[in-house]
Scaffold this motif. Structure first.
Motif, PDB file in Angstrom:
ATOM      1  N   ILE A 170      -8.826   4.308  -3.237  1.00 60.67           N
ATOM      2  CA  ILE A 170      -7.937   2.826  -3.175  1.00 60.67           C
ATOM      3  C   ILE A 170      -9.081   1.818  -3.922  1.00 60.67           C
ATOM      4  CG2 ILE A 170      -8.599   2.088  -0.823  1.00 60.67           C
ATOM      5  CD1 ILE A 170      -5.277   1.580  -2.716  1.00 60.67           C
ATOM      6  N   GLU A 171     -10.630   1.997  -3.553  1.00 59.79           N
ATOM      7  CA  GLU A 171     -11.621   1.041  -4.059  1.00 59.79           C
ATOM      8  C   GLU A 171     -11.450   0.979  -5.749  1.00 59.79           C
ATOM      9  OE1 GLU A 171     -12.849   1.741  -0.054  1.00 59.79           O
ATOM     10  OE2 GLU A 171     -12.164   2.972  -1.398  1.00 59.79           O
ATOM     11  N   SER A 172     -11.555   2.186  -6.216  1.00 64.55           N
ATOM     12  CA  SER A 172     -11.449   2.273  -7.555  1.00 64.55           C
ATOM     13  C   SER A 172     -10.399   1.726  -8.257  1.00 64.55           C
ATOM     14  CB  SER A 172     -11.783   3.735  -7.975  1.00 64.55           C
ATOM     15  OG  SER A 172     -10.873   4.694  -7.595  1.00 64.55           O
ATOM     16  N   ILE A 173      -9.105   2.120  -7.556  1.00 63.54           N
ATOM     17  CA  ILE A 173      -7.863   1.712  -8.090  1.00 63.54           C
ATOM     18  C   ILE A 173      -7.849   0.166  -8.094  1.00 63.54           C
ATOM     19  CG2 ILE A 173      -5.484   1.377  -7.483  1.00 63.54           C
ATOM     20  CD1 ILE A 173      -5.584   4.530  -6.499  1.00 63.54           C
ATOM     21  N   ALA A 185      -1.794 -10.895  -7.565  1.00 66.13           N
ATOM     22  CA  ALA A 185      -1.832 -10.164  -6.276  1.00 66.13           C
ATOM     23  C   ALA A 185      -1.787  -8.830  -6.247  1.00 66.13           C
ATOM     24  CB  ALA A 185      -0.745 -10.852  -5.186  1.00 66.13           C
ATOM     25  N   LEU A 186      -2.499  -8.305  -5.152  1.00 70.75           N
ATOM     26  CA  LEU A 186      -2.160  -6.730  -5.033  1.00 70.75           C
ATOM     27  C   LEU A 186      -1.467  -6.429  -3.825  1.00 70.75           C
ATOM     28  CD1 LEU A 186      -5.926  -5.307  -5.713  1.00 70.75           C
ATOM     29  CD2 LEU A 186      -3.862  -5.334  -7.331  1.00 70.75           C
ATOM     30  N   CYS A 187      -0.711  -5.809  -3.934  1.00 65.80           N
ATOM     31  CA  CYS A 187       0.166  -5.417  -2.623  1.00 65.80           C
ATOM     32  C   CYS A 187      -0.137  -3.918  -2.132  1.00 65.80           C
ATOM     33  CB  CYS A 187       1.787  -5.291  -3.039  1.00 65.80           C
ATOM     34  SG  CYS A 187       2.450  -7.006  -3.564  1.00 65.80           S
ATOM     35  N   VAL A 188      -0.242  -3.901  -1.077  1.00 63.30           N
ATOM     36  CA  VAL A 188      -0.823  -2.480  -0.269  1.00 63.30           C
ATOM     37  C   VAL A 188       0.386  -2.182   0.638  1.00 63.30           C
ATOM     38  CG1 VAL A 188      -2.653  -1.451   1.058  1.00 63.30           C
ATOM     39  CG2 VAL A 188      -3.135  -3.324  -0.345  1.00 63.30           C
ATOM     40  N   SER A 189       0.867  -1.103   0.594  1.00 65.00           N
ATOM     41  CA  SER A 189       2.148  -0.552   1.365  1.00 65.00           C
ATOM     42  C   SER A 189       1.893   0.536   2.260  1.00 65.00           C
ATOM     43  CB  SER A 189       3.251  -0.185   0.225  1.00 65.00           C
ATOM     44  OG  SER A 189       3.457  -1.211  -0.780  1.00 65.00           O
ATOM     45  N   ASP A 198      -1.563   0.165   6.604  1.00 62.75           N
ATOM     46  CA  ASP A 198      -2.777   0.471   7.285  1.00 62.75           C
ATOM     47  C   ASP A 198      -3.775  -0.580   7.386  1.00 62.75           C
ATOM     48  OD1 ASP A 198      -5.865   1.894   7.237  1.00 62.75           O
ATOM     49  OD2 ASP A 198      -4.188   3.078   8.572  1.00 62.75           O
ATOM     50  N   ALA A 199      -3.996  -1.080   8.357  1.00 63.30           N
ATOM     51  CA  ALA A 199      -5.080  -2.260   8.425  1.00 63.30           C
ATOM     52  C   ALA A 199      -6.566  -2.000   7.642  1.00 63.30           C
ATOM     53  CB  ALA A 199      -5.272  -2.736   9.878  1.00 63.30           C
ATOM     54  N   GLN A 200      -6.962  -0.645   7.935  1.00 65.41           N
ATOM     55  CA  GLN A 200      -8.167  -0.064   7.300  1.00 65.41           C
ATOM     56  C   GLN A 200      -8.022  -0.208   5.675  1.00 65.41           C
ATOM     57  OE1 GLN A 200      -9.494   3.722   8.989  1.00 65.41           O
ATOM     58  NE2 GLN A 200     -10.234   2.488  10.603  1.00 65.41           N
ATOM     59  N   LEU A 201      -6.922   0.196   5.008  1.00 66.01           N
ATOM     60  CA  LEU A 201      -6.539   0.216   3.919  1.00 66.01           C
ATOM     61  C   LEU A 201      -6.657  -1.088   3.349  1.00 66.01           C
ATOM     62  CD1 LEU A 201      -6.138   2.458   1.898  1.00 66.01           C
ATOM     63  CD2 LEU A 201      -3.721   2.043   2.073  1.00 66.01           C
ATOM     64  N   LEU A 202      -5.977  -2.175   4.036  1.00 64.08           N
ATOM     65  CA  LEU A 202      -5.896  -3.651   3.722  1.00 64.08           C
ATOM     66  C   LEU A 202      -7.446  -4.023   3.524  1.00 64.08           C
ATOM     67  CD1 LEU A 202      -3.138  -5.150   5.598  1.00 64.08           C
ATOM     68  CD2 LEU A 202      -3.606  -5.372   3.417  1.00 64.08           C
ATOM     69  N   GLN A 203      -8.251  -3.727   4.553  1.00 65.76           N
ATOM     70  CA  GLN A 203      -9.680  -4.181   4.590  1.00 65.76           C
ATOM     71  C   GLN A 203     -10.402  -3.721   3.256  1.00 65.76           C
ATOM     72  OE1 GLN A 203     -10.930  -6.419   7.293  1.00 65.76           O
ATOM     73  NE2 GLN A 203     -12.221  -6.520   5.479  1.00 65.76           N
ATOM     74  N   ARG A 204     -10.126  -2.454   3.058  1.00 69.41           N
ATOM     75  CA  ARG A 204     -10.909  -1.639   1.933  1.00 69.41           C
ATOM     76  C   ARG A 204     -10.515  -2.360   0.480  1.00 69.41           C
ATOM     77  NH1 ARG A 204      -9.505   4.273   2.517  1.00 69.41           N
ATOM     78  NH2 ARG A 204     -10.452   4.528   0.533  1.00 69.41           N
ATOM     79  N   VAL A 209     -11.936  -6.597  -3.975  1.00 74.35           N
ATOM     80  CA  VAL A 209     -11.668  -7.322  -4.619  1.00 74.35           C
ATOM     81  C   VAL A 209     -11.294  -8.737  -3.979  1.00 74.35           C
ATOM     82  CG1 VAL A 209     -10.672  -6.091  -6.477  1.00 74.35           C
ATOM     83  CG2 VAL A 209      -9.435  -6.596  -4.545  1.00 74.35           C
ATOM     84  N   PRO A 210     -12.230  -9.546  -3.451  1.00 74.96           N
ATOM     85  CA  PRO A 210     -12.427 -10.509  -2.341  1.00 74.96           C
ATOM     86  C   PRO A 210     -11.518 -11.676  -3.363  1.00 74.96           C
ATOM     87  CG  PRO A 210     -14.561 -10.180  -3.197  1.00 74.96           C
ATOM     88  CD  PRO A 210     -13.837  -9.080  -3.632  1.00 74.96           C
ATOM     89  N   HIS A 211     -11.917 -12.120  -4.476  1.00 77.83           N
ATOM     90  CA  HIS A 211     -11.200 -13.086  -5.169  1.00 77.83           C
ATOM     91  C   HIS A 211      -9.601 -13.127  -5.443  1.00 77.83           C
ATOM     92  CE1 HIS A 211     -15.161 -14.863  -4.703  1.00 77.83           C
ATOM     93  NE2 HIS A 211     -15.797 -13.602  -5.198  1.00 77.83           N
ATOM     94  N   THR A 212      -9.115 -11.894  -5.371  1.00 74.58           N
ATOM     95  CA  THR A 212      -7.793 -11.561  -5.630  1.00 74.58           C
ATOM     96  C   THR A 212      -6.670 -11.575  -4.466  1.00 74.58           C
ATOM     97  OG1 THR A 212      -8.326 -10.144  -7.335  1.00 74.58           O
ATOM     98  CG2 THR A 212      -6.086  -9.804  -6.491  1.00 74.58           C
ATOM     99  N   VAL A 213      -5.827 -12.366  -4.545  1.00 74.07           N
ATOM    100  CA  VAL A 213      -4.913 -12.076  -3.381  1.00 74.07           C
ATOM    101  C   VAL A 213      -4.410 -10.926  -3.089  1.00 74.07           C
ATOM    102  CG1 VAL A 213      -2.309 -12.844  -2.718  1.00 74.07           C
ATOM    103  CG2 VAL A 213      -3.763 -14.529  -3.907  1.00 74.07           C
ATOM    104  N   VAL A 214      -4.331 -10.686  -1.733  1.00 70.85           N
ATOM    105  CA  VAL A 214      -3.899  -9.249  -1.420  1.00 70.85           C
ATOM    106  C   VAL A 214      -2.830  -9.319  -0.250  1.00 70.85           C
ATOM    107  CG1 VAL A 214      -4.809  -7.144  -0.091  1.00 70.85           C
ATOM    108  CG2 VAL A 214      -6.384  -7.967  -1.881  1.00 70.85           C
ATOM    109  N   LEU A 215      -1.804  -8.721  -0.389  1.00 70.09           N
ATOM    110  CA  LEU A 215      -0.527  -8.880   0.330  1.00 70.09           C
ATOM    111  C   LEU A 215      -0.386  -7.534   1.105  1.00 70.09           C
ATOM    112  CD1 LEU A 215       1.883 -10.563  -2.084  1.00 70.09           C
ATOM    113  CD2 LEU A 215       0.283 -11.753  -0.231  1.00 70.09           C
TER     114      LEU A 215
END
Length: 277
Positions: A170-173, A185-189, A198-204, A209-215
């Motif tokens: 998920i990091e490389s993607i 934004a990136l959406c994590v499902s 998954d909270a761990q997936l969201l965290q990773r 990408v700390p400067h991109t909106v993650v939903l």
């Protein structure tokens, strides 16, 4: 501050799904009740979501099952009619999602004035509906050709009911998607609608990408609001707002209000702590 504040009006934004019933051409479309019924049921859900206090809504043809990756014209035309009829009653920012066709989502956004779209813009997947390929370069060029440059693009990077065909973490993607495509934004499902992200997936994802909106894109509920919003910049929420929390039901305004009350309490605390920091 992220674009969420400018477009939706708040950080830690909740985008509520307004699921549209089967449409003309869909296998489960009710020809007897017709499009007037579909419009009225969409209105019912829209008003319930707004009454409950959501920050934004996103209209999607969620019940056009099984989904297409090359959506027919009649689907987009029907969705445009619905949103056009309801436009004067929409009191919050709105987006659209034509499942699963990125170009058609942008066409609908341009026609209706939607502020954002959510789609699968990148990647090649093995999915429930066959090999799922994309062409992000062509899609973004299409966005500019039709004058939809202002529409925010929410990239779903963990497609529901599908798996990346390449063996990539998920990091490389996340990192390459941001570098190559500049998503808003990136959406994590989770695996399906209503399945907890998954909270761990969201965290990773957020860490890389700390400067991109993650939903958080699926499965946010009253019980996990604080945990998920402590990581994500916001969420797309659908199933939990339904009667009894069931995907196939209509929206329950009481569930919406209880959820949004908790979100607003979290947001106030988060903002207060941010000011201290």
């Amino acid at each position: 501050m992220t674009w969420l504040k400018d477009v939706i009006g708040t950080e830690k934004a909740i985008i509520a799904m307004c699921h549209i019933l089967p449409l003309p051409g869909d296998p489960y479309y009710d020809k007897g009740k017709g499009m007037d019924y579909v419009v009225e049921m969409t209105r019912k859900d829209l008003l319930a979501l707004q009454e409950g206090g959501v920050d934004a809504v996103m209209f999607s043809n969620e019940f056009s099952l099984p989904y297409l990756t090359d959506v027919r014209t009649e689907t987009v035309a029907a969705m445009a009619r619905i949103i056009g009829e309801l436009k004067k009653e929409i009191t919050v920012p709105f987006g659209v999602n034509v499942l699963w066709d990125a170009k058609k989502s942008l066409d609908l956004a341009a026609a209706t004035g939607a502020g954002f779209v959510r789609e699968i813009f990148t990647g090649v997947y093995a999915s429930d509906f066959g090999i799922w390929d994309t062409n992000v370069g062509e899609t973004i060029r299409h966005q500019h050709r039709i004058g939809a440059e202002q529409v925010k693009l929410l990239f779903n990077i963990v497609p529901e009911a599908a798996k990346y065909m390449a063996d990539r973490d998920i990091e490389s993607i996340s990192k390459s998607t941001v570098f190559n495509n500049r998503p808003d934004a990136l959406c994590v499902s989770g695996l399906t609608a209503g399945t907890e992200t998954d909270a761990q997936l969201l965290q990773r994802v957020k860490a890389i990408v700390p400067h991109t909106v993650v939903l958080a894109n699926t499965g946010m509920r009253l019980e996990n609001v604080e945990q998920q919003l402590a990581i994500a910049d916001g969420a797309v929420v659908g199933t939990t707002f339904k009667v009894d929390g069931k995907f196939e039901n209509h929206v329950d305004p009481n569930r919406v209000q209880a959820f949004m009350d908790k979100v607003k309490a979290f947001r106030a605390q988060w903002q207060s702590e941010a000011e201290v920091r």
